[in-house]
Enzyme design. Structure first.
Site, PDB file in Angstrom:
ATOM      1  N   ASP A 189      34.897  33.505  34.522  1.00 52.82           N
ATOM      2  CA  ASP A 189      36.035  34.094  33.836  1.00 52.82           C
ATOM      3  C   ASP A 189      37.022  33.009  33.440  1.00 52.82           C
ATOM      4  O   ASP A 189      37.657  32.396  34.294  1.00 52.82           O
ATOM      5  CB  ASP A 189      36.711  35.112  34.763  1.00 52.82           C
ATOM      6  N   ASP A 221      41.680  43.519  33.461  1.00 51.75           N
ATOM      7  CA  ASP A 221      42.589  42.721  34.287  1.00 51.75           C
ATOM      8  C   ASP A 221      43.775  43.577  34.719  1.00 51.75           C
ATOM      9  O   ASP A 221      44.491  44.133  33.878  1.00 51.75           O
ATOM     10  CB  ASP A 221      43.105  41.513  33.501  1.00 51.75           C
TER      11      ASP A 221
END
EC number: 5.1.3.-
Length: 229
Positions: A176, A35
């Site tokens: 996700d 991320d």
């Protein structure tokens, strides 16, 4: 039956045990989820392209960069230079940029992914969906770990599977957000190809990554009735 892939979100790992956790996971997972947040698209600032270089010192697994940023071009340039295997951009910031950035990623021999927030319909990416290698469905709002699972987002996974079969598209489908014992059965019914697992599904289950993996594996198998190999 196609094997389901698991990709740990390294934002949620224990950085004090970086080498220990990556070394163990290298033998059990299919890729790593990185991320990258700029503090603007979402309030947090997390990992960076530099982190990918650090992981590569002890892993040869593919890495997937999830760009939660307002200026995707800036970050795509860096990730192309690093040869990051998957570069995934939010559809919400791609107006006027999508074709150019997807082409840039493909020209570098890499794979382009598109990420959709819970509120974003899949129709948003129809103009370039045939070019995409991966579509990530956010099952939580982006930017924070440990959020509530938004069950209605699973409808988009089902729709993308049906569309892929109908049109012959080649993208893989990833989910996700809050993938754990409470949600595994519902996610499995929707049928994504890749599960992102983070704190609630993996890293927060025990201080030992080996024990955490065993718990996650048991949770997945008990709730879905499928073996995790």
């Amino acid at each position: 039956m196609k094997k389901v892939e698991f990709s740990p979100s390294l934002m949620t790992m224990d950085l004090d045990k970086f080498k220990e956790q990556i070394t163990f996971l290298n033998d059990h997972v299919d890729s790593y989820h990185i991320d990258i947040m700029d503090g603007h698209y979402v309030p947090n600032i997390t990992l960076s392209p530099w982190f990918i270089e650090e992981v590569r010192k002890i892993s040869s697994l593919p890495m997937s960069a999830h760009l939660m940023v307002t200026d995707p071009s800036f970050w795509v340039n860096q990730l192309v230079d690093l040869k990051c295997e998957w570069i995934c951009m939010h559809a919400e910031v791609l107006d006027g940029l999508a074709f150019r950035l997807i082409d840039q990623i493909h020209d570098a021999g890499l794979k382009a992914g598109i990420v959709l927030n819970p509120e974003t319909p899949i129709e948003t990416i129809f103009p370039y969906i045939e070019l995409v290698d991966k579509i990530t469905i956010m099952t939580v709002d982006p930017g924070f770990a440990g959020q509530r699972f938004i069950e209605s987002t699973l409808d988009k996974i089902v729709a993308l599977r049906e569309l892929r079969e109908e049109k012959g598209y080649k993208y893989v489908i990833e989910m996700d957000g809050s993938s754990n014992r409470k949600s595994f059965k519902k996610i499995d019914a929707a049928g994504p190809d890749i599960y992102i697992v983070g704190r609630s599904g993996l890293f927060g289950l025990d201080d030992s990554i080996e024990t955490s993996w065993g718990i996650m594996k048991k949770d997945y198998e008990e709730t879905t009735g499928k073996a995790l190999v």
